[in-house]
Design a protein around this motif. Structure first.
Motif, PDB file in Angstrom:
ATOM      1  N   SER A   1      -1.552  -9.042  -5.429  1.00 34.04           N
ATOM      2  CA  SER A   1       0.244  -9.158  -5.373  1.00 34.04           C
ATOM      3  C   SER A   1       0.533  -7.950  -6.111  1.00 34.04           C
ATOM      4  O   SER A   1       1.844  -7.364  -5.904  1.00 34.04           O
ATOM      5  N   ILE A   2      -0.281  -7.191  -6.961  1.00 37.15           N
ATOM      6  CA  ILE A   2       0.064  -5.973  -7.599  1.00 37.15           C
ATOM      7  C   ILE A   2       0.367  -5.035  -6.568  1.00 37.15           C
ATOM      8  O   ILE A   2       1.272  -4.134  -6.413  1.00 37.15           O
ATOM      9  N   VAL A   3      -0.507  -4.679  -5.692  1.00 35.66           N
ATOM     10  CA  VAL A   3      -0.615  -4.102  -4.642  1.00 35.66           C
ATOM     11  C   VAL A   3       0.517  -4.057  -3.762  1.00 35.66           C
ATOM     12  O   VAL A   3       1.216  -3.171  -3.274  1.00 35.66           O
ATOM     13  N   ARG A   4       0.856  -5.348  -3.210  1.00 34.20           N
ATOM     14  CA  ARG A   4       1.954  -5.757  -2.407  1.00 34.20           C
ATOM     15  C   ARG A   4       3.214  -5.282  -2.951  1.00 34.20           C
ATOM     16  O   ARG A   4       4.176  -4.831  -2.484  1.00 34.20           O
ATOM     17  N   ARG A   5       3.256  -5.687  -4.367  1.00 37.22           N
ATOM     18  CA  ARG A   5       4.669  -5.438  -5.095  1.00 37.22           C
ATOM     19  C   ARG A   5       4.873  -3.776  -4.868  1.00 37.22           C
ATOM     20  O   ARG A   5       6.158  -3.395  -4.813  1.00 37.22           O
ATOM     21  N   CYS A   6       3.766  -3.209  -5.395  1.00 34.91           N
ATOM     22  CA  CYS A   6       4.058  -1.689  -5.137  1.00 34.91           C
ATOM     23  C   CYS A   6       4.615  -1.102  -4.054  1.00 34.91           C
ATOM     24  O   CYS A   6       5.207  -0.364  -4.140  1.00 34.91           O
ATOM     25  N   MET A   7       3.938  -1.709  -3.143  1.00 35.76           N
ATOM     26  CA  MET A   7       4.183  -1.050  -1.779  1.00 35.76           C
ATOM     27  C   MET A   7       5.602  -1.319  -1.311  1.00 35.76           C
ATOM     28  O   MET A   7       6.481  -0.415  -0.714  1.00 35.76           O
ATOM     29  N   ILE A   8       6.078  -2.621  -1.749  1.00 39.25           N
ATOM     30  CA  ILE A   8       7.446  -3.066  -1.315  1.00 39.25           C
ATOM     31  C   ILE A   8       8.682  -2.030  -1.885  1.00 39.25           C
ATOM     32  O   ILE A   8       9.378  -1.648  -1.398  1.00 39.25           O
TER      33      ILE A   8
END
Ligand SMILES: NC(=O)C1=CN([C@@H]2O[C@H](COP(=O)(O)OP(=O)(O)OC[C@H]3O[C@@H](n4cnc5c(N)ncnc54)[C@H](OP(=O)(O)O)[C@@H]3O)[C@@H](O)[C@H]2O)C=CC1
Ligand SMILES: CCCCCCCCCCCCCCCC(=O)[C@@H](N)CO
Length: 337
Positions: free
Chosen positions: A318-325
């Motif tokens: 979820s860290i990776v997804r949030r950073c991408m968004i």
């Protein structure tokens, strides 16, 4: 009532009114517990056969590659404090001379001022370098240099000392891997493989060396406050920083104390902190076991730690997804301006 019926009713009465059979599950439980206790006792009785005899650091010759800075320097100081003679290996001579002065402040006896070289009793493979960045942004050359410095840079010194160690039927080889040598993380596509490789080398080498009374240790430190980490932080992606924060930053002296103790005892695995402990139990795989307690702990905790690990993995994703968004939104906003 026939005599046959009488007999059967007496038996039923006895079965139902006397309560001995209620004890049956308890008796069975007792037997199982007795077996388990006997098994564990037996394991403890043979444990001296499994656990190696500790190495005496006092008077021993310890070679530390990467001994001029960070974790390596702290390991050298820790060994010197315990009476060992030290050889430091690195490239930059002025850093080496400075480190030599610092290590010598930890002397415990006058004898240490005279240099005693000779066969190596313990080799610490600590020279290494790290780099983090997104896979497609890391220069191809970097993948090669990581393997060369971190992996081959540990193979060559080990090759140089192992024959004499075999002849003397004694010795310790320490490899400094990393928590990133136990799990692959965002940003470490070049670094992680070079640290995973050390584990494969160590397992194979340990199986070859055990009959010669040579013990191999692999250490998996978390982020440690060193010049090396400061350098790595200059290019570290946000994702890598947020994920690494999970296990915090340790001081090099703390890492040195733990890994030296484990190497002296001949433990195959050396971990730092509660996260390190969980990671090592979880990723023990087919690695050699050096104490009964360690083996039992692995057996008992593995399922629980895997459960905890799934939550960690979920949070990393979820860290990776949030950073991408966030990045995409920032880019879109830039375009609008
Ligand atoms: N700091 C951290 O967060 C963690 C570090 N580690 C590992 O611990 C080890 C030490 O790290 P750290 O103390 O942070 O690093 P530092 O950069 O502080 O020190 C690295 C040491 O290795 C030497 N070195 C580097 N490259 C070479 C080379 N090509 N040949 C010979 N010596 C070399 C350096 O000396 P010189 O440049 O003069 O040659 C220096 O003595 C590394 O293997 C690292 O991967 C593992 C987990 C966490
Ligand atoms: C039960 C499961 C528990 C899971 C815990 C997971 C914690 C992950 C944190 C990983 C940190 C990576 C540090 C890399 C340090 C390094 O080698 C570089 N800094 C070198 O400079």
């Amino acid at each position: 009532m026939s005599s046959e019926e009488e007999l059967s009713s007496t038996i039923t009465d006895w079965l139902f009114f006397s309560s001995w059979w209620l004890l049956l599950p308890f008796i069975m439980l007792l037997v199982v517990v007795a077996f388990v206790v006997a098994f564990v006792l037996l394991l403890y009785m043979i444990s001296p056969l499994i656990s190696p005899k500790p190495l005496k650091l006092n008077g021993a010759h310890v070679v530390v590659t990467g001994g001029s800075s960070g974790i390596g320097k702290s390991i050298a100081m820790e060994c010197y404090r315990q009476g060992a003679f030290i050889t430091l290996v690195a490239r930059d001579e002025s850093k080496l001379v400075q480190a030599k002065k610092e290590v010598e402040k930890c002397a415990i006896n006058d004898k240490q001022c005279q240099e005693k070289l000779g066969p190596v009793d313990m080799l610490v493979n600590c020279a290494g370098t790290s780099f983090s960045g997104k896979f497609e942004e890391v220069e191809v050359e970097r993948f090669r240099s990581m393997m060369e410095v971190n992996y081959l840079g540990s193979v060559y010194p080990t090759r140089a000392v192992i024959t004499t160690m075999k002849e003397r039927r004694m010795g310790r080889i320490l490899f400094i891997s990393s928590q990133a040598g136990q799990i692959g993380l965002f940003g470490y596509t070049a670094y992680s493989p070079s640290k995973f490789a050390l584990r494969g080398l160590a397992e194979s080498l340990q199986m070859e060396m055990k009959p010669y009374n040579i013990y191999v240790t692999v250490a998996y430190p978390p982020d440690t406050d060193t010049p090396g980490l400061a350098e790595e932080n200059r290019t570290k992606p946000l994702e890598t920083r947020l994920i690494s924060e999970t296990s915090g930053v340790t001081q090099p002296e703390q890492v040195a104390k733990i890994v030296v103790k484990d190497a002296v005892q001949g433990n195959f695995n050396s971990s730092v902190g509660p996260d390190g402990y969980m990671l090592s139990a979880l990723t023990c795989g087919m690695s050699p076991v050096t104490s009964i307690t360690e083996g039992l702990q692995q057996i008992v905790t593995m399922g629980l730690f895997r459960t905890i690990a799934l939550f960690y993995l979920g949070s990393f994703d979820s860290i990776v997804r949030r950073c991408m968004i966030q990045r995409e939104q920032a880019k879109a906003a830039d375009k609008r301006e």
